[in-house]
Structure formats: C-alpha cells, structure tokens
Motif scaffolding. Structure first.
Motif, PDB file in Angstrom:
ATOM      1  N   THR A  73       0.952  -1.217   0.099  1.00 50.77           N
ATOM      2  CA  THR A  73       0.151   0.004   0.096  1.00 50.77           C
ATOM      3  C   THR A  73       0.919   1.274  -0.035  1.00 50.77           C
ATOM      4  N   LYS A  74       0.912   1.964  -1.160  1.00 47.19           N
ATOM      5  CA  LYS A  74       1.689   3.259  -1.236  1.00 47.19           C
ATOM      6  C   LYS A  74       0.928   4.344  -0.533  1.00 47.19           C
ATOM      7  N   VAL A  75       1.842   5.064  -0.242  1.00 46.59           N
ATOM      8  CA  VAL A  75       1.139   6.425   0.630  1.00 46.59           C
ATOM      9  C   VAL A  75       1.395   7.404  -0.129  1.00 46.59           C
ATOM     10  N   ARG A  76       0.634   8.269  -0.791  1.00 45.82           N
ATOM     11  CA  ARG A  76       0.732   9.406  -1.529  1.00 45.82           C
ATOM     12  C   ARG A  76       0.301  10.899  -0.836  1.00 45.82           C
ATOM     13  N   TYR A  77       0.805  11.766  -1.025  1.00 44.82           N
ATOM     14  CA  TYR A  77       0.180  13.081  -0.328  1.00 44.82           C
ATOM     15  C   TYR A  77      -0.161  14.135  -1.298  1.00 44.82           C
ATOM     16  N   ALA A  78      -1.437  14.556  -1.187  1.00 44.01           N
ATOM     17  CA  ALA A  78      -2.097  15.251  -2.250  1.00 44.01           C
ATOM     18  C   ALA A  78      -1.394  16.598  -2.294  1.00 44.01           C
ATOM     19  N   GLY A  79      -0.971  17.143  -3.582  1.00 41.12           N
ATOM     20  CA  GLY A  79      -0.226  18.235  -3.906  1.00 41.12           C
ATOM     21  C   GLY A  79       1.330  17.940  -4.039  1.00 41.12           C
ATOM     22  N   ALA A  80       1.923  16.665  -3.373  1.00 41.94           N
ATOM     23  CA  ALA A  80       3.310  16.381  -3.474  1.00 41.94           C
ATOM     24  C   ALA A  80       3.324  15.525  -4.447  1.00 41.94           C
ATOM     25  N   PRO A  81       4.664  15.668  -5.244  1.00 40.91           N
ATOM     26  CA  PRO A  81       4.954  14.559  -6.036  1.00 40.91           C
ATOM     27  C   PRO A  81       5.197  13.080  -5.535  1.00 40.91           C
ATOM     28  N   ALA A  82       4.749  12.131  -6.206  1.00 45.74           N
ATOM     29  CA  ALA A  82       4.749  10.821  -5.687  1.00 45.74           C
ATOM     30  C   ALA A  82       6.084  10.466  -5.390  1.00 45.74           C
ATOM     31  N   GLY A  83       6.332   9.962  -4.137  1.00 50.31           N
ATOM     32  CA  GLY A  83       7.549   9.468  -3.832  1.00 50.31           C
ATOM     33  C   GLY A  83       8.223   8.108  -4.592  1.00 50.31           C
ATOM     34  N   PRO A  84       9.251   7.340  -4.388  1.00 50.53           N
ATOM     35  CA  PRO A  84       9.736   6.207  -4.924  1.00 50.53           C
ATOM     36  C   PRO A  84       9.159   5.108  -4.409  1.00 50.53           C
ATOM     37  N   ASP A  85       8.949   3.833  -5.037  1.00 52.84           N
ATOM     38  CA  ASP A  85       8.570   2.723  -4.471  1.00 52.84           C
ATOM     39  C   ASP A  85       9.382   2.377  -3.332  1.00 52.84           C
ATOM     40  N   GLY A  86       8.779   1.650  -2.350  1.00 56.30           N
ATOM     41  CA  GLY A  86       9.337   0.997  -1.292  1.00 56.30           C
ATOM     42  C   GLY A  86      10.545  -0.009  -1.655  1.00 56.30           C
TER      43      GLY A  86
END
Length: 385
Positions: A73-86
């Motif tokens: 389950t990836k966590v994304r933050y609204a308004g921020a670029p997606a981080g790298p996969d774990g």
C-alpha cells in the motif's frame, strides 16, 4: 526453469512484528497488537503501525532464487510529487546483497491540509531475487519501512527453515517518524536498524511516524514484549501535534515509564529527547506542511508567548529532570539529550531537508552516535555485547 517450493508465512519466519493479521491475500505484519489498535481511531497511527519498519523475514536455505508475493500500500500526499516505491533489502549472512521494489498495489492518498483520504485498491505483485550463493546461509528480507505490506506467498528453489535467534539480546525501541525511518533510502538504512547491526542486537522497532505520543496502549505493549534493552525517544510529536500542555507532560511521562517498568522492572531503560529541529526548538506547534515551493516543507505555527505550550527546549529540560528524579530509586534508567545525536552544528553542515526529517546520511550519523553513546563501554547498554 526453477522448481519452486512454497512455504507458509507465519510467526516462525517473521521477526520484528508484534502480530500477524490474516487477510484476504495472506498475512499483514502489525507493530501493535489488535487490542491496542482497538483503543484508538487515529488514522495516522493505524497507517504507521502497519508499515513494517524493522520487520523482516528470516530463514536459512541453500536456495539461489527467492520470490515473495506482496500487496503493498503506497502512501501519496495530495499536492506533492509521488515518492519512490518502497525498497526490499535482502541480506545474506548479515550483508546487504540485493534490493528490489514492487510496482503497483494499493494507493492511499492523504491530504495533510484537510485530513481527507482516498484509497485506490490494487493487486498483489512479485518481488524476486536470483543468482544467490548456493551455500547454506541466513537470509533476511527487510520489508519497506514506509509501505504497508501484506505478505501473500514465499517461494524458493530449495527448502528453508526458520532462523532461530542466536543468543542476541533484544532491543525494544519506541520513537517518532525519525525512528520509523523517515527519509532513509531503505529499511536497513534507518538509524535503529543500523545501530542494532553495529551493536549485534535484535531490533523490535516501535517507531511510529507522527505517533510517539505517550499513548498508554503503546506503553502496555512495551511492557508485555520481550526486551533486554529498552529505549524511548520523546518530544517532537508532542510539539508538532500540539497534543498537550505543560501541566499534563510530567505525569504522562511518569505514567508511560511506570507502565514499562511494570513488565521490565530492572531492564536498562534509556529515555532520549529530540534531535535538534530549529522550527520547534522554541516555537510550539502545531506544525503544518508547506507545498508552495514544489516540495513539502514543515513549519511551526504556534505562538511562543502562549502559556503552557510545549517546545523542544522545554521538553528536554523536563525530561532530564524527570529521569534524574527517577534515577534515585531506579539505577537502570538513564537520559540522553538528542542533540548529542544531531545538534545545531550538525544542522549547519547537513540541514534537515524538509525542516523536520533527516536524510539517509544523517540516519547513518544518528546510528553511529547512538551505538557509541548507548552501546559503548560507558553507555547504559554496554553489557549487551
């Protein structure tokens, strides 16, 4: 083509987890037990404790190929670029040998400004490791420290057997997002994992992002877990969540430590205050994210003149006083000022990238200094080696 052997994933293979929950797909490692999770409706803690920081599969095998089916389950933050996969770290006889990531899976999007969330379901995926030495060896697969990870299936091209603990002492640690791993590059690069490796101890990591809040159920969990060494790192979340006022702090700390002592009356217990964090040294919370520059930055929004609010400098002073009082009747408790791990001079050289969390290089510094100060000859954990 490999002839695969599938081995059930159970508590015999999983280390660093408090509990395994059976799910639709397999098992989900938890770092708090079900009874504790039932005592809070906080979504931040629910997310953090199910992210397997410090959790790893451990077994012996002659296998040269390993496949692990997972549902991340990836966590994304609204308004921020997606981080790298774990990242999944594979260790052979204690040495980092390979890394892999899993694309796909579920996506959980959180709006830090409003608290709203969105969940997009996905499907399991496979993480594979190959060309491993064919000798009998200990394998550890450390799970991504910032990705909830359901373990679906484990396949190898040779039999495996659980790796029993090799007379190593168990270090039980609780802290905030920095102990959880924050911006470390991979799960074995978080400072508690690095410090544990340097000291040769078994890590149980109860570092919960945004959730080192003196919760009674966390103290009771620590009370009930096996531990030869215990550390508690407190401060930043109490400030940046603006959780309590000065009147409540001392009794809450005493109650938390009293509960741990109910189960571990003479175990070495080290209380650590926050590392240096300029935005909250003398400015209280709440903290708030700022996306205006294209990357997330954190800032303090509290009023320093408002009576009773917590700051890091105030908390350090109080923690030192509390531990000094307790040490009069508890010779196995001690205090470490977090600025000895990362202080003002360190910030000048390697600042916190988002004003709150250290980068990967700083995790290494934290680990080295903690290992020296806690596990060294003069440290409170010196008898662990």
């Amino acid at each position: 083509m490999s002839s695969w052997i599938q081995t059930p994933i159970d508590q015999n293979l999983v280390r660093g987890a408090v509990e395994l929950e059976r799910t639709q797909y397999g098992v989900l490692p938890h770092r708090l037990p079900a009874w504790a999770r039932a005592q809070t409706a906080d979504g931040q803690l629910a997310m953090a404790e199910a992210q397997p920081s410090g959790v790893r599969l451990s077994f012996r095998t002659t296998a040269t190929e390993i496949e692990l089916d997972v549902l991340p389950t990836k966590v994304r933050y609204a308004g921020a670029p997606a981080g790298p996969d774990g990242v999944y770290d594979l260790l052979v006889d204690g040495r980092l040998t390979a890394q892999a990531s899993s694309a796909g899976g579920n996506v959980f999007t959180l709006d830090l400004a409003t608290g709203s969330t969105e969940f997009a379901p996905g499907e399991p995926t496979t993480v594979g490791f190959s060309e491993l030495p064919g000798t009998d060896k200990t394998i550890e697969i450390w799970l991504p420290h910032r990705e909830r990870t359901e373990l679906v299936a484990l396949r190898t091209n040779a039999e495996i057997e659980p790796q029993t603990q090799q007379d190593r002492k168990v270090w039980l640690h609780h802290g905030s997002s920095i102990s959880h791993g924050s911006n470390a590059d991979s799960p074995t690069q978080i400072w508690p994992a690095l410090a544990a490796a340097r000291a040769g101890v078994e890590l149980t990591n109860l570092g919960f992002g945004g959730s080192a809040l003196l919760d009674p159920f966390t103290a009771r969990t620590m009370r009930d877990l096996p531990a030869d060494l215990i550390s508690v790192k407190l401060g930043i979340n109490l400030v940046n969540l603006d959780l309590m006022r000065q009147r409540a702090f001392g009794p809450a700390v005493h109650g938390f430590l009293d509960t741990i002592r109910d189960g571990h009356p003479t175990t070495p217990l080290l209380v650590v205050s926050s590392i240096y964090c300029p935005i909250h040294e003398d400015t209280p919370g709440p903290g708030a994210p700022d996306f205006s520059g294209g990357t997330v930055q954190f800032m303090a929004t509290g009023d320093p003149n408002e009576p009773g609010k917590l700051t890091l400098n105030w908390i350090r002073q109080e923690l030192a006083a509390i531990i000094a009082v307790r040490a009069k009747t508890d010779p196995n408790i001690s205090y470490l000022d977090g600025r000895e791990l990362y202080g003002e001079k360190d910030f000048a050289v390697r600042p916190l990238p988002d004003q709150l969390h250290p980068d990967n290089a700083t995790h290494h510094q934290l680990a080295e200094r903690f290992a020296d100060l806690a596990f060294g000859l003069e440290g409170p954990f010196s008898g662990s080696r």
